[in-house]
Design a protein around this motif. Structure first.
Motif: not given
Length: 390
Positions: A365-372, A386-390
């Motif tokens: 999930k962190l990798r996907s967040y960074r890519y996005a 960021t809100v969606e990731a959290m």
């Protein structure tokens, strides 16, 4: 012929060992106690490989000139010995240098790999892997052969931590291969090479069993392991497949298992695989209440059982070597569980509790967040992601 070889090697080693021991005592080439991993009460010489190797060499040299039918067969197999000899001598000299001067782990490993590569180049190798012929299997045959030979050498080095352990296990493994040679051919080259090693090891046990007056040292343990690895390849020379190696694997089961456990424990702890510790099987048995002598005797019994099973698996009519391997793995797993290694217990808890899956999911999930974030066109989009990731 084989009785003559074994008996001659026994006598030479029996009388040579105390001479070498006394010479080393006077020269100060000794293994000194440190109250950490070495608990012997007094300094003890550690070049035990010297009388063993000299006894083997002298007995084979004398045997070449006796009027026995086996001597004729030996002279006919001289090319095989010449292919083995340089590699074995190199490993022996590495062991002697380490016993006398001390070598670093990478220096010993480099020499062992060079010796294994020599044997591979000379045709002593695992040539058929899962039905793939030698012309197409070099990509796998080379590393597997090197791993087998180097692994056998270091496996015996690892178990040489208690009086009589490595030499006794080596004696039982050698006798197993000698019996296998007798079942195959009365004067097979394998029998001629194993008989003097068996005789020398039996004689050396007189001085190495608890309480020991002389240690094998790397000159002994590395050489014995390397030779038995070579003999294992010769044992299965006619059908060296992964399943064809069942018998040698079982004959050398204890040192190979010990090496695998030690490397796995150190890897799980994040330590160097060459780092010494007191987590070996023989030390664990002592912590369980066995005396050092009884712990070694118990390992002798286990080694004998696996040796008998390896001879069964070697018989041409035996059709289930894979089943033997599975049963061996199951029995080994039960034994390891009984020894109670904390590293394996914690690893099992982490795996079964789902912690590994949680870590993988979080990192994904962190990798996907960074890519996005890297693809976001505006600060508002970054905030929404960021809100969606959290």
């Amino acid at each position: 012929s084989l009785i003559f070889l074994a008996g001659l090697s026994f006598l030479i080693c029996f009388f040579l060992t105390p001479l070498v021991r006394n010479t080393l005592n006077r020269a100060g080439v000794q293994d000194r106690p440190d109250k950490d991993r070495k608990f012997h009460e007094r300094p003890i010489p550690r070049l035990g490989g010297v009388p063993i190797v000299v006894s083997m060499a002298l007995s084979l040299a004398i045997f070449a000139f006796v009027p026995f039918s086996g001597a004729d067969a030996f002279r006919g197999q001289w090319p095989v010995l010449m292919r083995l000899l340089p590699g074995a001598v190199l490993v022996f000299l590495i062991g002697v240098a380490d016993d006398v001067f001390g070598l670093r782990a990478w220096q010993k490993l480099g020499g062992e790999v060079a010796a294994a590569l020599w044997l591979y180049w000379q045709g002593i190798r695992i040539t058929d892997v899962l039905g793939v012929g030698p012309a197409n299997a070099h990509w796998f045959s080379l590393p597997v052969t090197v791993l087998w030979l180097v692994g056998c050498a270091n496996a015996f080095n690892l178990i040489d931590g208690m009086d009589g352990l490595a030499s006794g296990v080596g004696f039982f493994a050698t006798c197993t291969m000698l019996v296998a040679a007798l079942l195959n051919e009365p004067v097979a080259v394998l029998g001629i090479l194993t008989a003097p090693l068996a005789g020398a090891l039996l004689a050396f046990l007189r001085f190495n069993f608890n309480p020991a007056s002389m240690f094998l040292g790397d000159s002994g343990s590395l050489t014995i392991g390397f030779l038995l690895g070579c003999y294992g390849l010769l044992w299965s020379q006619k059908s060296i497949t992964l399943l064809g190696m069942t018998a040698p694997l079982l004959a050398l089961a204890f040192p190979i298992l010990e090496a695998g456990i030690s490397i796995s424990r150190r890897f799980l702890r994040g330590d160097s695989i060459f780092a010494p510790d007191r987590g070996h099987i023989h030390y664990r048995l002592v912590e369980k209440g066995f005396t050092p002598r009884n712990a070694v005797l118990l390992i002798y019994v286990v080694t004998s059982i696996f040796a008998a099973v390896s001879l069964l698996a070697f018989q041409p009519g035996f059709r289930h070597p894979a089943l033997v391997i599975l049963l061996f793995c199951a029995a080994s797993w039960l034994g390891i569980q009984h020894l109670g290694y904390a590293e394996f217990t914690e690893a099992r808890k982490i795996i079964l509790s789902g912690t590994v899956r949680q870590l993988i999911a979080s990192q994904t999930k962190l990798r996907s967040y960074r890519y996005a974030l890297e693809r976001a066109a505006s600060l508002d989009e970054c905030w929404a992601l960021t809100v969606e990731a959290m």
